[in-house]
Design an enzyme around this catalytic site. Sequence first.
Site, PDB file in Angstrom:
ATOM      1  N   ASP A   1      48.695 -37.876 -83.601  1.00  0.00           N
ATOM      2  CA  ASP A   1      47.740 -39.014 -84.084  1.00  0.00           C
ATOM      3  C   ASP A   1      46.858 -39.211 -83.135  1.00  0.00           C
ATOM      4  OD1 ASP A   1      48.966 -39.699 -81.497  1.00  0.00           O
ATOM      5  OD2 ASP A   1      50.557 -40.616 -82.424  1.00  0.00           O
TER       6      ASP A   1
ATOM      7  N   ASP B   1      44.360 -41.538 -80.738  1.00  0.00           N
ATOM      8  CA  ASP B   1      44.056 -43.145 -80.057  1.00  0.00           C
ATOM      9  C   ASP B   1      42.813 -43.203 -79.971  1.00  0.00           C
ATOM     10  OD1 ASP B   1      47.054 -43.946 -79.835  1.00  0.00           O
ATOM     11  OD2 ASP B   1      47.098 -41.973 -78.753  1.00  0.00           O
TER      12      ASP B   1
ATOM     13  N   ASP C   1      49.050 -42.841 -67.519  1.00  0.00           N
ATOM     14  CA  ASP C   1      50.089 -42.189 -66.552  1.00  0.00           C
ATOM     15  C   ASP C   1      49.652 -40.968 -65.875  1.00  0.00           C
ATOM     16  OD1 ASP C   1      49.787 -40.955 -69.082  1.00  0.00           O
ATOM     17  OD2 ASP C   1      51.872 -41.207 -69.730  1.00  0.00           O
TER      18      ASP C   1
HETATM   19  P1  ATP Z   1      51.909 -37.996 -77.774  1.00  0.00           P
HETATM   20  O1  ATP Z   1      51.225 -38.903 -78.950  1.00  0.00           O
HETATM   21  O2  ATP Z   1      51.991 -36.770 -78.137  1.00  0.00           O
HETATM   22  O3  ATP Z   1      53.434 -38.595 -77.577  1.00  0.00           O
HETATM   23  P2  ATP Z   1      50.137 -39.212 -76.022  1.00  0.00           P
HETATM   24  O4  ATP Z   1      49.849 -38.844 -74.779  1.00  0.00           O
HETATM   25  O5  ATP Z   1      49.119 -39.633 -77.133  1.00  0.00           O
HETATM   26  O6  ATP Z   1      51.265 -37.996 -76.439  1.00  0.00           O
HETATM   27  P3  ATP Z   1      50.956 -41.962 -76.638  1.00  0.00           P
HETATM   28  O7  ATP Z   1      52.218 -42.699 -76.506  1.00  0.00           O
HETATM   29  O8  ATP Z   1      50.415 -41.932 -77.996  1.00  0.00           O
HETATM   30  O9  ATP Z   1      51.166 -40.775 -75.957  1.00  0.00           O
HETATM   31  O10 ATP Z   1      49.851 -42.722 -75.767  1.00  0.00           O
HETATM   32  C1  ATP Z   1      48.502 -42.597 -75.921  1.00  0.00           C
HETATM   33  C2  ATP Z   1      47.931 -42.654 -74.234  1.00  0.00           C
HETATM   34  O11 ATP Z   1      48.170 -43.971 -73.941  1.00  0.00           O
HETATM   35  C3  ATP Z   1      48.257 -41.702 -73.548  1.00  0.00           C
HETATM   36  O12 ATP Z   1      47.778 -40.512 -73.475  1.00  0.00           O
HETATM   37  C4  ATP Z   1      48.164 -42.103 -72.091  1.00  0.00           C
HETATM   38  O13 ATP Z   1      46.899 -42.004 -71.713  1.00  0.00           O
HETATM   39  C5  ATP Z   1      48.409 -43.591 -72.309  1.00  0.00           C
HETATM   40  N1  ATP Z   1      49.698 -44.174 -72.211  1.00  0.00           N
HETATM   41  C6  ATP Z   1      50.812 -44.230 -73.037  1.00  0.00           C
HETATM   42  N2  ATP Z   1      52.020 -44.507 -72.616  1.00  0.00           N
HETATM   43  C7  ATP Z   1      51.647 -44.832 -71.397  1.00  0.00           C
HETATM   44  C8  ATP Z   1      52.593 -45.184 -70.412  1.00  0.00           C
HETATM   45  N3  ATP Z   1      53.929 -45.627 -70.560  1.00  0.00           N
HETATM   46  N4  ATP Z   1      51.846 -45.304 -69.031  1.00  0.00           N
HETATM   47  C9  ATP Z   1      50.637 -45.107 -68.869  1.00  0.00           C
HETATM   48  N5  ATP Z   1      49.848 -44.710 -69.718  1.00  0.00           N
HETATM   49  C10 ATP Z   1      50.291 -44.567 -71.018  1.00  0.00           C
HETATM   50 MG    MG Z   2      49.369 -40.237 -79.004  1.00  0.00          MG
END
Ligand code: ATP
Ligand code: MG
Length: 393
Positions: free
Chosen positions: A26, A28, A106
């Site tokens: 996805d 963001d 994170d």
């Molecule tokens: P995936 O979508 O593959 O699970 P992602 O890194 O994109 O990985 P998301 O949950 O979509 O994870 O979150 C997007 C972004 O938001 C992350 O890359 C991070 O920068 C931030 N983020 C998400 N969850 C957290 C958290 N629990 N603490 C801090 N930052 C977060």
């Molecule tokens: Mg994501």
Amino acid sequence: MNKNNFEAYLVGGCVRDLLCGLNPKDFDIATNATPSEIKKIFKASRIIGKRFKLVHIFDRSELIEVATFRSGETTNNDSNLVKDESGKIIRDNIWGTLEQDTFRRDFTINALYYCPTSKKIEDNNNGLQHINKGLIVSIGDPQKRFAEDPVRCLRAIRFSNKLSFKIDNQIKDAIYKKGHLLANISNARLFDEFCKIFLYGNAERNFNKLSIFGLNKYLLLTEINQNQFSNKLIEESLRNTDKRYLNDQSVTPGFLIAALLWPVVLESCKSNNQINLRKFFRGMDKILRNQQNLTAVPRKFHTYIKDIWVLQLKLHSRIGKQPYKTLKHPRFRAAYDLLLIREKVSEKKMHLGKWWTDFQKNNDSLRKDLIEDLKNKKEKESFKTFGFSKELI
Ligand code: ATP
Ligand code: MG
């Protein structure tokens, strides 16, 4: 958004995954526009969340998540950033700059901001260097950051397996020290994380690494007396889910939960090495309730899971019209898949899977023969014990 004089960057998983040669699941976006400003620009959008406000933009079939830069800092009694007594953040709605926004993310590899106009990546925390080294590094002291949000423990493990990256030692330490705080996380959030951990092709590796840190118990109910059969069944179910994912076959949390909890169901109804049916039917709801306390399994899966369990018993009964009825059941296919997994890890070979494989072939005389053959064989199962002899599997 740039047309409207706002800054907008692709951020997080999509930038990280593209740099690692993976397909992002996805996209963001991070911006300096506030949620209401974003909503004004995009008609097909919706502000979601209270504690952490975001905007969802619907672009044809895609959903894009847009977050406003957060500062992550607060004056003493600002109600827009609230932490509880363990340090967990329970509200974060203070807007900030890109620079400030990086510090509330994170891991360094998740804090890369790609600007589509300048085609440059903003990297304030050496994320690019850590991608090259294959290392998961926390932004700031992981002890503090994991207390703020213990789900980061699970995320560190998930990303390390997904990307084949090493986890920095400080993070490992923080997982050991702060992992127990996962007990305070809402079951809804843990269900989301459960799906990300187990339904995207790395279920087995994630389970193994989570168990090194003792974290599976926050995601999954297990038997009190685990035995070799349950370990093997769990392993095989996870492996099977990974295989299905790789082959583009459907994977549902319902099926996986039914499979992973089967040993718990058996334990709940075992009586003198046989199945006590009253306990079996009563146990199912209790087990689902207990699992529900850990991860909020959506209601629609409850009947599905129970059907799969009940069918495990029915698959043993192959007398008269019963197999025809079982075959017609809407959950037959899922139940048969679980039977094959059970049989694969079972010491006692029942040949039940093979029987059902043949019975599914659209051949009436073969079906009659299969039922007829059983009459003459020892394999015929008594209805009462469902053939669950010694091993109860
Ligand atoms: P995936 O979508 O593959 O699970 P992602 O890194 O994109 O990985 P998301 O949950 O979509 O994870 O979150 C997007 C972004 O938001 C992350 O890359 C991070 O920068 C931030 N983020 C998400 N969850 C957290 C958290 N629990 N603490 C801090 N930052 C977060
Ligand atoms: Mg994501």
